[in-house]
Design an enzyme around this catalytic site. Structure first.
Site, short mmCIF file in Angstrom:
data_model
loop_
_atom_site.label_atom_id
_atom_site.label_comp_id
_atom_site.label_asym_id
_atom_site.label_seq_id
_atom_site.Cartn_x
_atom_site.Cartn_y
_atom_site.Cartn_z
N ASN A 1 0.87 -1.17 0.00
CA ASN A 1 0.00 0.00 0.00
C ASN A 1 0.91 1.23 0.00
O ASN A 1 1.48 1.57 1.02
CB ASN A 1 -0.89 -0.02 1.25
N LYS B 1 0.13 4.24 -0.25
CA LYS B 1 -0.48 5.44 0.36
C LYS B 1 -0.21 6.65 -0.53
O LYS B 1 -0.11 6.50 -1.74
CB LYS B 1 0.01 5.61 1.80
N HIS C 1 -9.43 1.35 5.04
CA HIS C 1 -8.15 1.53 5.72
C HIS C 1 -8.35 2.47 6.91
O HIS C 1 -9.15 3.41 6.85
CB HIS C 1 -7.10 2.10 4.75
N GLU D 1 -6.69 4.85 7.94
CA GLU D 1 -6.45 6.27 7.64
C GLU D 1 -7.68 6.90 7.01
O GLU D 1 -7.97 8.07 7.24
CB GLU D 1 -5.20 6.40 6.75
N GLU E 1 -5.13 -4.74 10.59
CA GLU E 1 -4.08 -3.75 10.79
C GLU E 1 -4.33 -3.02 12.11
O GLU E 1 -5.13 -2.07 12.15
CB GLU E 1 -4.08 -2.73 9.65
N GLY F 1 2.86 2.42 10.75
CA GLY F 1 3.81 3.51 10.58
C GLY F 1 4.51 3.91 11.87
O GLY F 1 5.14 4.96 11.94
N SER G 1 3.77 -1.94 10.35
CA SER G 1 5.22 -1.99 10.56
C SER G 1 5.81 -3.36 10.23
O SER G 1 6.72 -3.83 10.91
CB SER G 1 5.57 -1.58 11.99
#
Ligand code: 13P
Length: 253
Positions: A9, A11, A97, A99, A169, A175, A215
């Site tokens: 991904n 992003k 996701h 985010e 996730e 991250g 991560s």
């Protein structure tokens, strides 16, 4: 047998030239190494989908988008429809996701509609779920993931559900450099599979690929992927480096 999958991904990263460079290096790596024992998917920003498709051809890796509109078509400035992706032969698309949930207020209900649009257009959704740190600290991770999976996906027929890829996730691991332990990943993946089995039966549950994201890097991929219910990874930062992404894919046997 369910598929083993490593999906990148990207992003909102890389310029066009940088994207071209990463894809070029990835192709070199794929050509030089022995065949992978997993499926590789690269989810790029919309403007690079065609570039990635041109690189991948029919064989090396598959291409996915990172989001899709919940609407069919029309006056929705800035949105991209599932039909548009389908017309470019994009085979996969990430939805839900964390985010998007956090910065764009996406609800399970909206995610359910996006999943529907993708399936109508023969695109396989990669559906993300996972708890934030406060929820994990309050021991609410199972409750949260159950709600996300139930409200976002359990309106589907068994046949439709069979097209999904699930990605767990944990938001606190995305991250941050803080990875879930292999035990935490396995525990949640087994739980998600048990929810699927309860709703759709054992066969559908056993056939569903459940990826871990957060991560994941070459140094920890092997022990995460060694778990029986972890069928691969959804990789953010490390997918921007063709060597790291390749190393992660190679650790999935
Ligand atoms: P990182 O691998 O950068 O933690 O991102 C994971 C992720 O969000 C993939 O969708």
């Amino acid at each position: 047998m369910r598929s083993k999958i490593v999906a990148g991904n990207w992003k909102m990263n890389l310029t066009f030239d940088e994207a071209d460079e990463v894809l070029d290096k990835l192709m070199t790596n794929l050509e030089e190494h022995a065949a992978l024992s997993c499926k590789m998917i690269v989810c790029t920003p919309y403007p690079y989908l065609e570039l990635a498709s041109d690189y991948s051809g029919d064989s090396y890796f598959e291409v996915g988008a990172q989001d899709v509109s919940a609407y069919d078509k029309g006056a929705y400035t800035g949105e991209v429809s599932a039909a548009m992706l389908g017309s470019m032969e994009i085979a996969y698309c990430i939805v839900g996701h964390s985010e998007r949930r956090a910065y764009h207020n996406e609800s399970d209900e909206l995610i359910a509609r996006k999943v529907d649009r993708l399936l109508e257009n023969d695109i396989r959704p990669i559906v993300c779920c996972g708890e934030v740190l406060e929820e994990r600290e309050a021991d609410k991770q199972f409750e949260v993931v159950k709600r996300q999976v139930t409200d976002g996906l359990f309106h589907l027929t068994p046949e439709q559900f069979g097209k999904l890829i699930i990605a767990y996730e944990p938001v606190w691991a995305i991250g941050t450099g803080k990875t879930a332990t292999p035990e935490q990943a396995q525990e949640m993946h087994a739980y998600i599979r048990s929810l699927i089995a309860e709703k759709y039966g054992k066969v559908v549950a056993e056939e569903t690929s459940i990826l871990y994201g957060g991560s994941c890097k070459p140094s920890n991929a092997k022990e995460l992927f060694a778990n029986p219910d972890v069928d691969g990874g959804l990789i953010g930062g490390a997918s921007l480096n063709a060597d790291d992404f390749m190393a992660i894919a190679e650790s999935l046997k």
